[in-house]
Scaffold this motif. Structure first.
Motif, PDB file in Angstrom:
ATOM      1  N   HIS A 108       0.854  -1.193   0.000  1.00  0.00           N
ATOM      2  CA  HIS A 108       0.000   0.000   0.000  1.00  0.00           C
ATOM      3  C   HIS A 108       0.886   1.237   0.000  1.00  0.00           C
ATOM      4  CE1 HIS A 108      -3.019   2.908   0.773  1.00  0.00           C
ATOM      5  NE2 HIS A 108      -2.975   2.916   2.093  1.00  0.00           N
ATOM      6  N   LEU A 109       0.691   2.097  -1.007  1.00  0.00           N
ATOM      7  CA  LEU A 109       1.422   3.354  -1.106  1.00  0.00           C
ATOM      8  C   LEU A 109       0.532   4.489  -0.605  1.00  0.00           C
ATOM      9  CD1 LEU A 109       3.684   5.273  -2.129  1.00  0.00           C
ATOM     10  CD2 LEU A 109       2.547   5.221  -4.370  1.00  0.00           C
ATOM     11  N   ILE A 110       1.053   5.273   0.323  1.00  0.00           N
ATOM     12  CA  ILE A 110       0.359   6.463   0.820  1.00  0.00           C
ATOM     13  C   ILE A 110       1.204   7.685   0.500  1.00  0.00           C
ATOM     14  CG2 ILE A 110      -0.691   7.610   2.805  1.00  0.00           C
ATOM     15  CD1 ILE A 110      -0.739   4.938   4.257  1.00  0.00           C
ATOM     16  N   SER A 111       0.622   8.643  -0.201  1.00  0.00           N
ATOM     17  CA  SER A 111       1.306   9.897  -0.499  1.00  0.00           C
ATOM     18  C   SER A 111       0.640  11.091   0.156  1.00  0.00           C
ATOM     19  CB  SER A 111       1.376  10.130  -2.013  1.00  0.00           C
ATOM     20  OG  SER A 111       2.279   9.232  -2.636  1.00  0.00           O
ATOM     21  N   SER A 112      -0.588  10.961   0.632  1.00  0.00           N
ATOM     22  CA  SER A 112      -1.308  12.083   1.245  1.00  0.00           C
ATOM     23  C   SER A 112      -0.701  12.399   2.608  1.00  0.00           C
ATOM     24  CB  SER A 112      -2.793  11.764   1.372  1.00  0.00           C
ATOM     25  OG  SER A 112      -3.001  10.447   1.860  1.00  0.00           O
ATOM     26  N   LEU A 113      -0.331  13.658   2.800  1.00  0.00           N
ATOM     27  CA  LEU A 113       0.481  14.048   3.951  1.00  0.00           C
ATOM     28  C   LEU A 113      -0.253  13.928   5.274  1.00  0.00           C
ATOM     29  CD1 LEU A 113       2.315  17.156   2.472  1.00  0.00           C
ATOM     30  CD2 LEU A 113       2.942  14.734   2.355  1.00  0.00           C
ATOM     31  N   ASP A 114      -1.544  14.247   5.292  1.00  0.00           N
ATOM     32  CA  ASP A 114      -2.265  14.145   6.564  1.00  0.00           C
ATOM     33  C   ASP A 114      -2.447  12.695   6.985  1.00  0.00           C
ATOM     34  OD1 ASP A 114      -4.011  13.913   4.351  1.00  0.00           O
ATOM     35  OD2 ASP A 114      -5.738  14.556   5.513  1.00  0.00           O
ATOM     36  N   ASP A 115      -2.593  11.785   6.010  1.00  0.00           N
ATOM     37  CA  ASP A 115      -2.673  10.361   6.342  1.00  0.00           C
ATOM     38  C   ASP A 115      -1.373   9.875   6.975  1.00  0.00           C
ATOM     39  OD1 ASP A 115      -5.309   9.190   5.385  1.00  0.00           O
ATOM     40  OD2 ASP A 115      -4.678  10.238   3.589  1.00  0.00           O
ATOM     41  N   ILE A 116      -0.250  10.320   6.413  1.00  0.00           N
ATOM     42  CA  ILE A 116       1.054   9.896   6.933  1.00  0.00           C
ATOM     43  C   ILE A 116       1.288  10.463   8.326  1.00  0.00           C
ATOM     44  CG2 ILE A 116       3.548  10.067   6.566  1.00  0.00           C
ATOM     45  CD1 ILE A 116       2.936  10.021   3.527  1.00  0.00           C
ATOM     46  N   ALA A 117       0.933  11.744   8.533  1.00  0.00           N
ATOM     47  CA  ALA A 117       1.091  12.348   9.853  1.00  0.00           C
ATOM     48  C   ALA A 117       0.228  11.627  10.885  1.00  0.00           C
ATOM     49  CB  ALA A 117       0.732  13.830   9.800  1.00  0.00           C
ATOM     50  N   TRP A 118      -1.010  11.322  10.512  1.00  0.00           N
ATOM     51  CA  TRP A 118      -1.902  10.600  11.426  1.00  0.00           C
ATOM     52  C   TRP A 118      -1.340   9.221  11.749  1.00  0.00           C
ATOM     53  CZ3 TRP A 118      -4.506   5.955  10.608  1.00  0.00           C
ATOM     54  CH2 TRP A 118      -5.450   5.594  11.584  1.00  0.00           C
TER      55      TRP A 118
END
Length: 601
Positions: A191-201
């Motif tokens: 799973h690739l996550i690039s959205s910054l708020d998702d990563i911070a959370w």
């Protein structure tokens, strides 16, 4: 900004396009993470056009330049683009968007360039679908902007920091386990996550790479046995490194994400959110790699706040409410003393009072302080170059918010200055009626959030009035002030992920705008809560809005004859709650102001 500078930049860009045999260039308002607010490095549309709105797409050809934006910015954009040779293209029913315009105006054999690093996979699909029959080439491997933007700012390098443990209800390790469980259920191997708020959370880390949003530039790649955070390692101190180690998250450099994806094999199955992953990020993905395209599990998980999170948010609202009492008391006192204040003074005063509150970090978005005609621009922002003094009679719209470690706030209030007309009071009261209609609404759990918009707009529609923006957006927990997946806007689509769930925090912000006259908006934040002691159960579960914002609504602007008794009862009950929650947190002039502004009508 100097209009001639904009003209010169467009001329230089056209020379580059001609040399590269590119017919049209698209410059979106985006970065490799498809963020709303952007680091300066990625603010190319602003640099080229001078248009400062947060939403807009610039298209440049040899004989045309236009910016497409929505109704929030029509007046604002028209003023900023005038004299630049760039035309305003209004995103409204019956008018082509930028893709449709390109399809209509380009010819077979022409080419369109757009930097793949700021182009989402879903937007590329829309381009391809629209131009499939036109024999037009789409080039995504060229960053044309850098050829003309010689003094382009560097990427930010501020240190990461931990979200205070005192305000966390779930560890990063537990969040990672929850995401992995969702990924496994979907059937993906990675799973690739690039959205910054998702990563911070997900990491329980925060940063300051983007103004107003406590996030940092990064990607994450997750499998069942490995999780890697791709971030500029200069931002990672020993304390953050230890937190990552404890959470089972490995560290790699920010620009190594493409190489990591290139190592995937045809046996792997990659889960991505096509609206939040850029084409450029996937550019080295090997042929034959299969992808599942759907909303990221973390987006859905973080949208539902825990009971502990919500209690922390309630406390942040008390802090914010106390700060606002201090602000309004001082503001009115200075005005009454004859001091000449400006829209810029409002911003500085708000930052001053909020920064004295515990756990304060920063504003959550640029303050909107719009007096009279400026208030009719929903996303107006006063600048040193262009602002108004609060002279004469009128209405001042103030939309502001703050980031605290224990919550994110967003509130809009309207202030009357001098004499307020009967028409202004009527408009204000109708907006209040709309706000109350949503504040007291019950709705089925799981309903698509856009559908409840009509509840709010009904009082305005009854008067043949409306407003161009949405009624509500999701709000993060010490994260982005605009957070999905829910959105209360009848014009939005209704995918399953926009279902309303208990624990979501949304805004309630109807408005009314008279161009060249004044603007009115009343905004509180609300938590989706289960209806207590339901009288019926055979028709499913129902939710209601718990209003958590605490600040008086100015009753001096109300025409009481337009309010029903139940609407007056809601306002009086709300003001009683505001007084009881804040009376022990303020004193002196602020307490006097609070007491006066919360009297029953």
């Amino acid at each position: 900004m100097n209009k001639q500078i904009i003209k010169d930049r467009i001329t230089s860009l056209r020379e580059v396009l001609k040399a590269k045999d590119i017919t049209a260039l698209i410059i979106p308002s985006a970065d490799p993470h498809l963020s709303e607010y952007l680091p300066e490095y990625w603010q190319g549309r602003l640099w080229l056009s001078g248009f400062t709105g947060s939403v807009g797409t610039l298209v440049v050809t040899q004989d045309f330049a236009g910016v497409w934006t929505d109704s929030r910015y029509f007046v604002h954009a028209a003023a900023q683009l005038e004299g630049t040779g760039i035309t305003l293209q209004k995103l409204q029913k019956g008018s082509p968007n930028h893709i449709e315009w390109l399809a209509e105006n380009l010819q077979a054999g022409n080419s369109i360039a757009v930097d793949g690093n700021v182009l989402s996979l879903s937007e590329q699909d829309r381009l391809v679908d629209a131009l499939a029959d036109n024999d037009i080439r789409i080039l995504t491997s060229q960053d044309v902007l850098s050829d003309v933007w010689q003094d382009r700012p560097a990427l930010p390098t501020a240190k990461l920091f931990a979200h205070d443990d005192a305000f966390l209800s779930q560890s990063a390790k537990d969040k990672l386990a929850a995401v992995r469980a969702e990924v496994a259920e979907i059937g993906a191997s990675h799973h690739l996550i690039s959205s910054l708020d998702d990563i911070a959370w997900l990491t329980n880390l925060r940063g300051s790479d983007v103004d107003y949003n406590p996030v940092f530039l990064a990607h994450m790649l997750i499998s069942q046995d490995k999780a890697t955070l791709f971030v500029d390692n200069v931002k990672v101190g020993s304390d953050v490194q230890q937190l990552l180690d404890d959470s089972g998250i490995e560290l790699a450099e920010y620009d190594e994400i493409k190489a990591a994806l290139s190592a995937l094999t045809p046996a792997d199955l990659l889960l991505i959110d096509p609206n939040k992953v850029a084409v450029g990020t996937l550019s080295e993905l090997a042929d034959g790699i299969s992808m599942i395209e759907r909303i990221a599990p973390s987006t859905l998980l973080k949208s539902v706040k825990s009971d502990q999170d919500i209690e922390h948010v309630r406390e942040a609202m008390r802090q914010d409410g106390a700060a606002l009492c201090e602000f309004f008391a001082e503001f009115e006192q200075r005005l009454n003393a004859g001091e000449r204040l400006s829209e810029l003074d409002v911003d500085s005063m708000l930052i001053d009072v909020r920064s004295k509150q515990p756990h304060y970090v920063s504003p959550s978005f640029p303050t909107i302080a719009g007096y009279n005609a400026n208030g009719a621009l929903p996303h107006y922002r006063a600048t040193e170059e262009q602002f108004s003094y609060l002279d004469g009679d009128g209405l001042l719209l103030i939309d502001s918010g703050a980031q605290y470690q224990n919550g994110t706030t967003d509130i809009t209030r309207v202030v009357g200055i001098g004499n307020v007309s009967a028409e202004q009071k009527r408009d204000f009261t109708l907006v209040l009626k709309a706000h109350v209609a949503l504040a007291v609404a019950c709705f089925p759990e799981g309903i698509a959030s856009p559908l409840i918009d009509a509840i709010c707009r009904a009082p305005l529609w009854q008067a043949q009035m409306d407003y161009g923006h949405g009624t509500g957006h999701g709000v993060g927990y010490f994260l982005n002030v605009h957070e999905g997946p829910q959105v209360i806007a009848y014009s939005a689509s209704n995918p399953p992920e926009r279902a309303m769930k208990a624990g979501m925090i949304s805004s309630n912000e109807p408005g009314l705008y008279r161009e060249g006259g004044w603007g009115i908006r009343i905004e509180n934040l609300c938590v989706n809560q289960p209806v207590p002691n339901p009288s019926e159960t055979e028709f499913g579960s129902y939710l209601y809005f718990e209003t958590v914002t605490l600040c008086p609504i100015d009753t001096r602007l109300i025409e009481p004859s337009l309010l029903r008794e139940d609407e007056k009862a809601w306002l009086n009950s709300y003001h009683e709650q505001v007084f009881n929650e804040l009376k022990d947190r303020v004193d002196g002039d602020a307490l006097t102001w609070l007491t006066e502004r919360t009297q029953a009508i």
